[in-house]
Scaffold this motif. Sequence first.
Motif, PDB file in Angstrom:
ATOM      1  N   LEU A 101       0.864  -1.281   0.056  1.00  0.00           N
ATOM      2  CA  LEU A 101      -0.106  -0.190   0.005  1.00  0.00           C
ATOM      3  C   LEU A 101       0.827   1.162   0.205  1.00  0.00           C
ATOM      4  CD1 LEU A 101      -2.629  -0.895   2.871  1.00  0.00           C
ATOM      5  CD2 LEU A 101      -2.882  -1.359   0.456  1.00  0.00           C
ATOM      6  N   GLY A 102       2.002   1.174   0.402  1.00  0.00           N
ATOM      7  CA  GLY A 102       2.768   2.268   0.720  1.00  0.00           C
ATOM      8  C   GLY A 102       3.559   3.039  -0.176  1.00  0.00           C
ATOM      9  N   ALA A 103       3.735   2.600  -1.461  1.00  0.00           N
ATOM     10  CA  ALA A 103       4.268   3.434  -2.555  1.00  0.00           C
ATOM     11  C   ALA A 103       3.207   4.411  -3.013  1.00  0.00           C
ATOM     12  CB  ALA A 103       4.609   2.303  -3.758  1.00  0.00           C
ATOM     13  N   ASN A 104       3.631   5.396  -3.341  1.00  0.00           N
ATOM     14  CA  ASN A 104       3.034   6.693  -3.908  1.00  0.00           C
ATOM     15  C   ASN A 104       2.095   6.224  -5.014  1.00  0.00           C
ATOM     16  OD1 ASN A 104       4.742   6.254  -6.171  1.00  0.00           O
ATOM     17  ND2 ASN A 104       5.074   8.745  -6.335  1.00  0.00           N
ATOM     18  N   ALA A 105       1.060   6.900  -5.174  1.00  0.00           N
ATOM     19  CA  ALA A 105       0.117   6.595  -6.164  1.00  0.00           C
ATOM     20  C   ALA A 105      -0.834   5.588  -5.684  1.00  0.00           C
ATOM     21  CB  ALA A 105       0.479   6.401  -7.608  1.00  0.00           C
ATOM     22  N   VAL A 106      -0.641   4.746  -4.673  1.00  0.00           N
ATOM     23  CA  VAL A 106      -1.563   3.737  -4.309  1.00  0.00           C
ATOM     24  C   VAL A 106      -2.934   4.041  -3.522  1.00  0.00           C
ATOM     25  CG1 VAL A 106      -1.790   1.602  -2.953  1.00  0.00           C
ATOM     26  CG2 VAL A 106       0.406   1.972  -4.436  1.00  0.00           C
ATOM     27  N   MET A 107      -2.509   4.964  -2.448  1.00  0.00           N
ATOM     28  CA  MET A 107      -3.639   5.069  -1.414  1.00  0.00           C
ATOM     29  C   MET A 107      -4.473   6.172  -2.060  1.00  0.00           C
ATOM     30  SD  MET A 107      -3.722   2.858   0.671  1.00  0.00           S
ATOM     31  CE  MET A 107      -4.919   3.195   1.798  1.00  0.00           C
ATOM     32  N   GLU A 108      -4.072   6.937  -3.049  1.00  0.00           N
ATOM     33  CA  GLU A 108      -4.864   8.050  -3.533  1.00  0.00           C
ATOM     34  C   GLU A 108      -5.385   7.700  -5.168  1.00  0.00           C
ATOM     35  OE1 GLU A 108      -6.213  10.651  -2.009  1.00  0.00           O
ATOM     36  OE2 GLU A 108      -5.285  10.126  -0.136  1.00  0.00           O
ATOM     37  N   ASN A 109      -5.117   6.503  -5.415  1.00  0.00           N
ATOM     38  CA  ASN A 109      -5.243   6.217  -6.874  1.00  0.00           C
ATOM     39  C   ASN A 109      -6.715   6.193  -7.227  1.00  0.00           C
ATOM     40  OD1 ASN A 109      -5.579   4.140  -9.117  1.00  0.00           O
ATOM     41  ND2 ASN A 109      -3.619   4.948  -9.278  1.00  0.00           N
ATOM     42  N   PRO A 110      -7.189   7.077  -8.511  1.00  0.00           N
ATOM     43  CA  PRO A 110      -8.529   7.266  -8.677  1.00  0.00           C
ATOM     44  C   PRO A 110      -9.038   5.793  -9.016  1.00  0.00           C
ATOM     45  CG  PRO A 110      -6.888   8.461 -10.092  1.00  0.00           C
ATOM     46  CD  PRO A 110      -6.171   7.822  -8.889  1.00  0.00           C
ATOM     47  N   VAL A 111      -8.308   4.980  -9.911  1.00  0.00           N
ATOM     48  CA  VAL A 111      -8.770   3.828 -10.362  1.00  0.00           C
ATOM     49  C   VAL A 111      -9.117   2.997  -9.438  1.00  0.00           C
ATOM     50  CG1 VAL A 111      -8.048   1.861 -11.808  1.00  0.00           C
ATOM     51  CG2 VAL A 111      -7.443   3.980 -12.572  1.00  0.00           C
ATOM     52  N   LEU A 112      -8.206   2.768  -8.341  1.00  0.00           N
ATOM     53  CA  LEU A 112      -8.504   1.892  -7.051  1.00  0.00           C
ATOM     54  C   LEU A 112      -9.793   2.489  -6.391  1.00  0.00           C
ATOM     55  CD1 LEU A 112      -5.450   0.644  -5.350  1.00  0.00           C
ATOM     56  CD2 LEU A 112      -6.524  -0.221  -7.506  1.00  0.00           C
ATOM     57  N   LYS A 113      -9.824   3.736  -6.423  1.00  0.00           N
ATOM     58  CA  LYS A 113     -10.863   4.440  -5.636  1.00  0.00           C
ATOM     59  C   LYS A 113     -12.319   4.076  -6.277  1.00  0.00           C
ATOM     60  CE  LYS A 113      -9.188   8.663  -3.443  1.00  0.00           C
ATOM     61  NZ  LYS A 113      -8.993   9.847  -3.726  1.00  0.00           N
ATOM     62  N   GLU A 114     -12.298   3.975  -7.586  1.00  0.00           N
ATOM     63  CA  GLU A 114     -13.631   3.930  -8.310  1.00  0.00           C
ATOM     64  C   GLU A 114     -13.953   2.355  -8.055  1.00  0.00           C
ATOM     65  OE1 GLU A 114     -13.612   4.839 -12.642  1.00  0.00           O
ATOM     66  OE2 GLU A 114     -14.893   3.269 -12.876  1.00  0.00           O
ATOM     67  N   ILE A 115     -12.893   1.410  -8.251  1.00  0.00           N
ATOM     68  CA  ILE A 115     -13.338  -0.302  -8.009  1.00  0.00           C
ATOM     69  C   ILE A 115     -13.660  -0.184  -6.762  1.00  0.00           C
ATOM     70  CG2 ILE A 115     -12.020  -2.422  -8.043  1.00  0.00           C
ATOM     71  CD1 ILE A 115     -10.172  -1.203 -10.263  1.00  0.00           C
ATOM     72  N   ALA A 116     -13.197   0.406  -5.582  1.00  0.00           N
ATOM     73  CA  ALA A 116     -13.616   0.127  -4.196  1.00  0.00           C
ATOM     74  C   ALA A 116     -14.907   0.414  -3.929  1.00  0.00           C
ATOM     75  CB  ALA A 116     -12.401   0.864  -3.352  1.00  0.00           C
ATOM     76  N   VAL A 117     -15.304   1.845  -4.710  1.00  0.00           N
ATOM     77  CA  VAL A 117     -16.708   2.157  -4.257  1.00  0.00           C
ATOM     78  C   VAL A 117     -17.550   1.175  -4.811  1.00  0.00           C
ATOM     79  CG1 VAL A 117     -18.409   3.880  -4.808  1.00  0.00           C
ATOM     80  CG2 VAL A 117     -16.063   4.458  -4.196  1.00  0.00           C
ATOM     81  N   ASN A 118     -17.545   0.701  -6.187  1.00  0.00           N
ATOM     82  CA  ASN A 118     -18.324  -0.211  -6.877  1.00  0.00           C
ATOM     83  C   ASN A 118     -18.428  -1.529  -6.196  1.00  0.00           C
ATOM     84  OD1 ASN A 118     -18.616   1.622  -8.976  1.00  0.00           O
ATOM     85  ND2 ASN A 118     -17.420   0.929 -10.075  1.00  0.00           N
ATOM     86  N   LYS A 119     -17.423  -1.769  -5.583  1.00  0.00           N
ATOM     87  CA  LYS A 119     -17.340  -3.358  -4.885  1.00  0.00           C
ATOM     88  C   LYS A 119     -17.725  -3.195  -3.416  1.00  0.00           C
ATOM     89  CE  LYS A 119     -14.893  -6.659  -6.634  1.00  0.00           C
ATOM     90  NZ  LYS A 119     -15.272  -6.806  -8.220  1.00  0.00           N
ATOM     91  N   ASN A 120     -17.784  -2.010  -2.939  1.00  0.00           N
ATOM     92  CA  ASN A 120     -18.197  -1.812  -1.466  1.00  0.00           C
ATOM     93  C   ASN A 120     -17.162  -2.396  -0.685  1.00  0.00           C
ATOM     94  OD1 ASN A 120     -19.561  -0.896   0.665  1.00  0.00           O
ATOM     95  ND2 ASN A 120     -20.950  -2.701   0.819  1.00  0.00           N
ATOM     96  N   LYS A 121     -15.742  -2.168  -1.298  1.00  0.00           N
ATOM     97  CA  LYS A 121     -14.516  -2.653  -0.374  1.00  0.00           C
ATOM     98  C   LYS A 121     -13.846  -1.456  -0.218  1.00  0.00           C
ATOM     99  CE  LYS A 121     -15.418  -7.068  -1.131  1.00  0.00           C
ATOM    100  NZ  LYS A 121     -15.942  -7.533   0.143  1.00  0.00           N
ATOM    101  N   THR A 122     -12.682  -1.439   0.772  1.00  0.00           N
ATOM    102  CA  THR A 122     -11.869  -0.404   1.098  1.00  0.00           C
ATOM    103  C   THR A 122     -10.667  -0.345  -0.355  1.00  0.00           C
ATOM    104  OG1 THR A 122     -10.168  -1.321   2.247  1.00  0.00           O
ATOM    105  CG2 THR A 122     -12.334  -0.423   3.334  1.00  0.00           C
TER     106      THR A 122
END
Length: 313
Positions: free
Chosen positions: A215-236
């Motif tokens: 999780l720690g590398a830059n671009a991971v915790m703020e990544n918009p692609v992951l954000k969208e997938i997380a919202v759609n899947k109801n995951k973090t």
Amino acid sequence: MDTVQVPEVELNSGHKMPAIGFGTGASAASAVPAEQLVQLIVGAIAAGYRHFDTAAIYGTEEVVGRAAAEALGGGLIKSRGELFVTSKLWCTDAHRDLVLPALQETLRKLGLEYVDLYLIHWPIRMSKNSSIHNAEMMNFDVRETWAAMEECCRLGLAKSIGISNFSSAKIAKLLENATIPPAVNQVEMNVGWQQGKLVQFCREKKIHISAWSPLGANAVMENPVLKEIAVNKNKTLAQVALRWIYEQGATPTVRSFNKERIMQNIQIFDWELSDEEVHKIRQIPQHRAGSGKEFVSADGQYKSIEELWDGEI
Ligand SMILES: NC(=O)c1ccc[n+]([C@@H]2O[C@H](COP(=O)([O-])OP(=O)(O)OC[C@H]3O[C@@H](n4cnc5c(N)ncnc54)[C@H](OP(=O)(O)O)[C@@H]3O)[C@@H](O)[C@H]2O)c1
């Protein structure tokens, strides 16, 4: 609280390793009082974590050992064999004559008779009195160091042996003289540094990849692609990032010292990413965060970051 049943992966040594590791890496650990860390690790065992990642340089071998003893004494686990403990040889001990004493010291600190996995932390050798910020670099001899790692395995002090931060080229060189192949290569791997070439090489050589900084590398915790997938899947977002690593055939070694996030991070085994989601993740721009530049110097073995990683940057 339900205990998560973590799946296991089979290593080329024949031993099984739980598919998520609990990281105890250095700088954050030193800020947390030891007893609090012990209790967090005991809590993690109760949650279902069975794999604990430490290293001589982290200063957390004692707390991992204390937590293991407490979990055993309190009946959370029935035997030492239910836990999988990884530790690592620091660069100041990366020499044929120093490996066995270093592992014996690690085992003393852990209070254990063996580690499940012992890794060469970096393909680097430093003089005995070096610190990470004031390192006197020496020539790292992979053949000699690996021979001593093999001896640790034969003695039963390490059930499996492996490497960390090795490029494909450095692994190929190690394999030229190895009697026991490395079971694991622990490297930086996350959606922002996917390590395609190395993952493929290790798969061919049957060397398992353990992912540090999942999780720690830059671009991971703020990544918009992951954000969208997380919202759609109801995951973090963190769960999506960790699940992606697992689906690549690797295992995340994740570090949290927060009870809720410890629970959250282990809940990645009863759902999956769609092909479309995996495809989107593949498009994320790539950047290595842990360059290892502290190990590069004009008069050292590696004169550039390119040399350290043999071009895998
Ligand atoms: N072999 C090597 O050279 C090497 C190098 C680096 C690391 N490692 C190993 O790999 C482990 C993990 O790497 P890492 O510590 O660099 O990075 P990481 O696990 O990717 O990230 C840790 C950070 O993420 C936060 N975090 C954890 N879970 C979260 C969640 N669900 N939501 C939001 N934030 C979350 C943590 O904060 P909180 O504590 O506040 O949750 C912490 O700040 C280390 O502890 C160590 O054991 C090995």
